[in-house]
Design a protein around this motif. Structure first.
Motif, mmCIF file in Angstrom:
data_model
loop_
_atom_site.group_PDB
_atom_site.id
_atom_site.type_symbol
_atom_site.label_atom_id
_atom_site.label_comp_id
_atom_site.label_asym_id
_atom_site.label_seq_id
_atom_site.Cartn_x
_atom_site.Cartn_y
_atom_site.Cartn_z
ATOM 1 N N GLU A 202 0.961 -1.432 -0.169
ATOM 2 C CA GLU A 202 0.397 -0.095 0.323
ATOM 3 C C GLU A 202 0.951 1.020 0.022
ATOM 4 O O GLU A 202 2.607 1.166 0.181
ATOM 5 C CB GLU A 202 -0.879 0.311 0.952
ATOM 6 C CG GLU A 202 -2.061 -0.723 1.252
ATOM 7 C CD GLU A 202 -2.973 -1.183 0.047
ATOM 8 O OE1 GLU A 202 -3.001 0.061 -0.209
ATOM 9 O OE2 GLU A 202 -3.041 -2.562 -0.413
ATOM 10 N N VAL A 203 0.194 2.716 -0.346
ATOM 11 C CA VAL A 203 0.827 3.702 -0.312
ATOM 12 C C VAL A 203 0.524 4.449 0.842
ATOM 13 O O VAL A 203 -0.177 4.486 1.437
ATOM 14 C CB VAL A 203 0.546 4.276 -1.554
ATOM 15 C CG1 VAL A 203 0.965 5.574 -1.487
ATOM 16 C CG2 VAL A 203 0.441 4.028 -2.313
ATOM 17 N N TRP A 204 1.926 5.092 1.740
ATOM 18 C CA TRP A 204 1.760 5.806 2.877
ATOM 19 C C TRP A 204 2.045 6.673 2.503
ATOM 20 O O TRP A 204 2.915 7.369 2.000
ATOM 21 C CB TRP A 204 3.091 4.607 3.994
ATOM 22 C CG TRP A 204 2.856 5.568 5.141
ATOM 23 C CD1 TRP A 204 2.092 5.353 6.351
ATOM 24 C CD2 TRP A 204 3.271 6.551 5.982
ATOM 25 N NE1 TRP A 204 1.720 6.113 7.586
ATOM 26 C CE2 TRP A 204 3.068 7.146 6.941
ATOM 27 C CE3 TRP A 204 4.123 7.598 4.863
ATOM 28 C CZ2 TRP A 204 3.281 8.205 7.519
ATOM 29 C CZ3 TRP A 204 5.024 8.598 6.206
ATOM 30 C CH2 TRP A 204 4.554 8.872 7.409
ATOM 31 N N ARG A 205 1.442 8.080 3.545
ATOM 32 C CA ARG A 205 1.634 9.367 3.294
ATOM 33 C C ARG A 205 1.665 10.041 4.363
ATOM 34 O O ARG A 205 1.066 9.368 4.961
ATOM 35 C CB ARG A 205 0.377 9.968 2.161
ATOM 36 C CG ARG A 205 0.501 9.417 1.172
ATOM 37 C CD ARG A 205 -0.739 10.261 0.082
ATOM 38 N NE ARG A 205 -0.900 10.053 -1.609
ATOM 39 C CZ ARG A 205 -1.068 8.834 -1.367
ATOM 40 N NH1 ARG A 205 -1.865 8.019 -0.758
ATOM 41 N NH2 ARG A 205 -1.388 8.748 -2.633
ATOM 42 N N GLY A 206 2.454 10.905 5.262
ATOM 43 C CA GLY A 206 2.637 11.732 6.420
ATOM 44 C C GLY A 206 3.940 12.329 6.587
ATOM 45 O O GLY A 206 4.367 12.628 5.512
ATOM 46 N N GLU A 207 3.724 12.968 7.608
ATOM 47 C CA GLU A 207 5.035 13.940 7.964
ATOM 48 C C GLU A 207 6.109 13.309 8.844
ATOM 49 O O GLU A 207 6.155 12.179 9.560
ATOM 50 C CB GLU A 207 4.498 15.068 8.941
ATOM 51 C CG GLU A 207 3.090 16.250 7.823
ATOM 52 C CD GLU A 207 2.777 16.992 8.767
ATOM 53 O OE1 GLU A 207 2.911 16.693 9.637
ATOM 54 O OE2 GLU A 207 1.926 18.152 8.118
ATOM 55 N N PHE A 208 7.179 13.720 8.400
ATOM 56 C CA PHE A 208 8.637 13.900 9.116
ATOM 57 C C PHE A 208 9.094 14.238 9.765
ATOM 58 O O PHE A 208 9.082 16.225 9.476
ATOM 59 C CB PHE A 208 9.663 12.704 8.614
ATOM 60 C CG PHE A 208 9.585 11.107 8.240
ATOM 61 C CD1 PHE A 208 9.165 10.287 9.366
ATOM 62 C CD2 PHE A 208 8.356 10.563 6.817
ATOM 63 C CE1 PHE A 208 8.678 8.982 9.080
ATOM 64 C CE2 PHE A 208 8.596 9.623 6.658
ATOM 65 C CZ PHE A 208 8.269 8.707 7.731
ATOM 66 N N HIS A 209 9.805 15.216 11.098
ATOM 67 C CA HIS A 209 10.370 15.873 11.698
ATOM 68 C C HIS A 209 11.549 15.596 11.579
ATOM 69 O O HIS A 209 11.621 14.346 13.461
ATOM 70 C CB HIS A 209 9.714 16.455 12.934
ATOM 71 C CG HIS A 209 10.496 17.330 13.725
ATOM 72 N ND1 HIS A 209 10.522 18.025 14.532
ATOM 73 C CD2 HIS A 209 10.672 18.410 12.819
ATOM 74 C CE1 HIS A 209 11.130 19.124 14.645
ATOM 75 N NE2 HIS A 209 11.179 20.312 13.784
ATOM 76 N N ASN A 210 12.562 15.754 10.875
ATOM 77 C CA ASN A 210 14.203 14.631 10.974
ATOM 78 C C ASN A 210 15.213 15.983 11.245
ATOM 79 O O ASN A 210 14.852 16.835 11.318
ATOM 80 C CB ASN A 210 13.776 14.058 9.565
ATOM 81 C CG ASN A 210 13.267 12.937 8.707
ATOM 82 O OD1 ASN A 210 13.146 12.143 9.515
ATOM 83 N ND2 ASN A 210 12.958 13.051 8.047
#
Length: 249
Positions: free
Chosen positions: A115-123
């Motif tokens: 599946e496709v995952w979408r989201g935010e990262f604080h890197n």
């Protein structure tokens, strides 16, 4: 060359001279192999490669274990890491430590199922600076439908996140200012009404013909005192207005 339908085609050819007993060339033998499909595939690969290398988004490709195999130039521009520093390593080198472990588990469970995952990262960048990015991650499959790689396409959204933070802070400040102004106006209403009621009340008493002279003097003193109190409150209100307009510190 162009075929009889006018379509452009590519050939790989070989030419061999024919010689007689004396070694003199009297003819030529030629062979050709149509490589139009291969040439078109090569052009397509070149276009895809250029689009990835010139993409305004960060692109990272890993194997099925999550080991980085490719990063595009935008990745280096954003993170500060060169390809040599990250290829063969896990993307966890970018972790800031501020994201919950459950989020990474959700990510891997999603992409490993195709599946496709979408989201935010604080890197975290190489220089230690934190940044936000919006990521779309999915799997790459072979002709048999087997997952052979994972790809992440990410955009730096640090500016947008900062704007959101600033807007929230501004909204909270405006709401606090509204609460303070409401409390201030309620307090000022009380401060104004108290001396004003005193002035009106003693003024009515002074109109009574039965009031003694000594009482009239006391009422007059109280009216003057209340008037001065009211004037002081009004001056305070004017001073606050000047502070808000920046006329005085």
């Amino acid at each position: 060359f162009f075929d009889n339908r006018g379509d452009k085609r590519w050939l790989v050819t070989s030419k061999i001279p024919l010689r007689d007993e004396t070694g003199k060339v009297y003819g030529l033998v030629g062979t050709g192999r149509d490589v139009t499909g291969m040439h078109r595939d090569h052009e397509t690969i070149q276009k895809l490669t250029k689009s990835i290398e010139q993409s305004p988004s960060t692109i990272v490709i890993t194997d099925t274990d999550g080991t980085i195999q490719y990063v595009n130039p935008k990745f280096t521009e954003i993170t500060g890491y060169s390809p040599e520093e990250v290829i063969g390593k896990n993307p966890r080198i970018l972790k800031s430590g501020e994201m919950p472990a459950e989020k990474y588990k959700e990510l891997w469970d999603t992409i490993s199922s195709g599946e496709v995952w979408r989201g935010e990262f604080h890197n975290r960048k190489k220089n230690g600076e934190l940044y936000w990015e919006w990521a779309t991650m999915t799997s790459i499959k072979n002709d048999r439908g087997e997952i052979i790689n994972y790809i992440a396409i990410k955009e730096d959204i640090s500016l947008r996140k900062q704007m959101e933070t600033d807007l929230i802070a501004a909204k909270e400040k405006a709401e606090e200012n509204d609460r303070l102004k409401t409390a201030f106006l309620a307090n000022m209403s009380h401060e104004i009404r108290t001396p004003l009621n005193s002035i009106l009340g003693f003024s009515e008493l002074m109109a009574d013909p039965d009031v003694e002279r000594s009482e009239l003097t006391e009422y007059s003193r109280l009216i003057a005192q209340s008037g001065n109190n009211l004037l002081s409150v009004i001056n305070d209100i004017l001073d606050i207005s000047r502070i808000e307009s920046g006329q005085i510190q």
